[in-house]
Design an enzyme around this catalytic site. Structure first.
Site, PDB file in Angstrom:
ATOM      1  N   GLU A  63      32.137 -28.553 -10.651  1.00  0.00           N
ATOM      2  CA  GLU A  63      31.804 -27.486 -11.187  1.00  0.00           C
ATOM      3  C   GLU A  63      31.192 -26.185 -10.170  1.00  0.00           C
ATOM      4  O   GLU A  63      30.770 -25.537 -10.974  1.00  0.00           O
ATOM      5  CB  GLU A  63      30.627 -28.055 -11.807  1.00  0.00           C
ATOM      6  CG  GLU A  63      31.602 -29.117 -12.611  1.00  0.00           C
ATOM      7  CD  GLU A  63      31.770 -30.368 -12.309  1.00  0.00           C
ATOM      8  OE1 GLU A  63      32.505 -30.823 -13.173  1.00  0.00           O
ATOM      9  OE2 GLU A  63      31.471 -30.401 -11.492  1.00  0.00           O
ATOM     10  N   ALA A  85      30.957 -32.601  -1.163  1.00  0.00           N
ATOM     11  CA  ALA A  85      31.446 -33.481  -0.127  1.00  0.00           C
ATOM     12  C   ALA A  85      32.465 -34.646  -1.607  1.00  0.00           C
ATOM     13  O   ALA A  85      31.657 -34.712  -2.122  1.00  0.00           O
ATOM     14  CB  ALA A  85      29.873 -34.421  -0.026  1.00  0.00           C
ATOM     15  N   VAL A  86      33.558 -34.086  -0.866  1.00  0.00           N
ATOM     16  CA  VAL A  86      34.836 -34.802  -2.200  1.00  0.00           C
ATOM     17  C   VAL A  86      35.441 -35.938  -0.735  1.00  0.00           C
ATOM     18  O   VAL A  86      36.241 -35.819  -0.240  1.00  0.00           O
ATOM     19  CB  VAL A  86      35.912 -34.265  -2.707  1.00  0.00           C
ATOM     20  CG1 VAL A  86      36.394 -34.415  -3.651  1.00  0.00           C
ATOM     21  CG2 VAL A  86      35.402 -33.029  -3.406  1.00  0.00           C
ATOM     22  N   ILE A  87      35.230 -37.343  -1.380  1.00  0.00           N
ATOM     23  CA  ILE A  87      35.521 -38.586  -0.374  1.00  0.00           C
ATOM     24  C   ILE A  87      36.035 -38.609  -1.412  1.00  0.00           C
ATOM     25  O   ILE A  87      36.677 -39.269  -2.080  1.00  0.00           O
ATOM     26  CB  ILE A  87      34.675 -39.914  -0.174  1.00  0.00           C
ATOM     27  CG1 ILE A  87      33.418 -38.340   0.936  1.00  0.00           C
ATOM     28  CG2 ILE A  87      34.726 -40.456   0.825  1.00  0.00           C
ATOM     29  CD1 ILE A  87      32.068 -39.525   0.406  1.00  0.00           C
ATOM     30  N   THR A  91      42.183 -43.394  -6.024  1.00  0.00           N
ATOM     31  CA  THR A  91      43.614 -42.631  -7.363  1.00  0.00           C
ATOM     32  C   THR A  91      43.337 -40.908  -6.597  1.00  0.00           C
ATOM     33  O   THR A  91      43.221 -40.787  -5.538  1.00  0.00           O
ATOM     34  CB  THR A  91      42.602 -42.563  -8.396  1.00  0.00           C
ATOM     35  OG1 THR A  91      41.759 -42.008  -8.304  1.00  0.00           O
ATOM     36  CG2 THR A  91      42.225 -44.003  -8.563  1.00  0.00           C
ATOM     37  N   HIS A  93      42.463 -38.636  -7.961  1.00  0.00           N
ATOM     38  CA  HIS A  93      41.158 -37.749  -8.593  1.00  0.00           C
ATOM     39  C   HIS A  93      41.236 -36.937  -7.148  1.00  0.00           C
ATOM     40  O   HIS A  93      40.807 -36.294  -7.424  1.00  0.00           O
ATOM     41  CB  HIS A  93      40.119 -38.612  -8.725  1.00  0.00           C
ATOM     42  CG  HIS A  93      39.319 -38.017  -9.052  1.00  0.00           C
ATOM     43  ND1 HIS A  93      39.343 -36.726 -10.655  1.00  0.00           N
ATOM     44  CD2 HIS A  93      37.755 -37.307  -8.922  1.00  0.00           C
ATOM     45  CE1 HIS A  93      38.420 -36.238 -10.615  1.00  0.00           C
ATOM     46  NE2 HIS A  93      37.538 -36.763 -10.039  1.00  0.00           N
TER      47      HIS A  93
END
EC number: 2.5.1.78
Length: 159
Positions: A63, A85-87, A91, A93
């Site tokens: 977002e 933070a994208v960990i 999957t 995703h």
């Protein structure tokens, strides 16, 4: 030849917006603390009553571009900082979110002409994210410094 450079000491009148993702807030909260510490030490008023700084929370990193665009297009800010933070999980995703947030943030900067600092960590593990948010160093500080430099630089370059 003219050389244009941003200065960290020219932050006095900058108006800054910070967009922070709530998801992985253990990490993003630390990034925000580092960022605010940097801004404060360079003369930006970071108090709740500040007229120089606004803070906006979004549900997750996906977002971030939407709100960054709204803020950058408002004409109220010299620079927008994005923190998330994208960990990686099990999957695909992770790949989708990382691709969209990075492209989205870059598009906001290009379309609005306002510097948008990409402060979204993309890591394989929580440990890696925590190391970048304060255990070894706090990249939030670096993102604050980048914002000061870009805000100052944009002021020095004629339109």
């Amino acid at each position: 030849m003219t050389v244009f450079e941003g200065r960290f000491t020219d932050a006095g009148g900058l108006r800054i917006a910070v967009v922070v993702a709530r998801f992985n807030d253990l990490v993003t909260g630390k990034l925000l603390s580092g960022c605010l510490d940097c801004l404060s030490r360079h003369g930006i008023d970071v108090a709740e009553t500040s007229s120089q700084l606004d803070l906006a929370w979004v549900p997750g990193s996906f977002e971030i571009p939407l709100l960054a665009k709204r803020l950058a297009s408002s004409g109220r800010y010299d620079v927008v900082i994005t923190l998330g933070a994208v960990i990686r999980g099990d999957t695909p995703h992770f790949d989708v979110v990382v691709a969209e947030v990075s492209k989205g943030v870059a598009a906001v900067a290009r379309e609005s002409g306002v510097p948008v600092i990409f402060g979204v960590l993309t890591t394989d593990t929580l440990q890696q994210a925590l190391e970048r948010a304060g255990i070894k160093s706090n990249l939030g500080w670096n993102y604050g410094l980048q914002a000061l430099e870009m805000g100052s630089l944009m002021r020095s370059v004629p339109a």
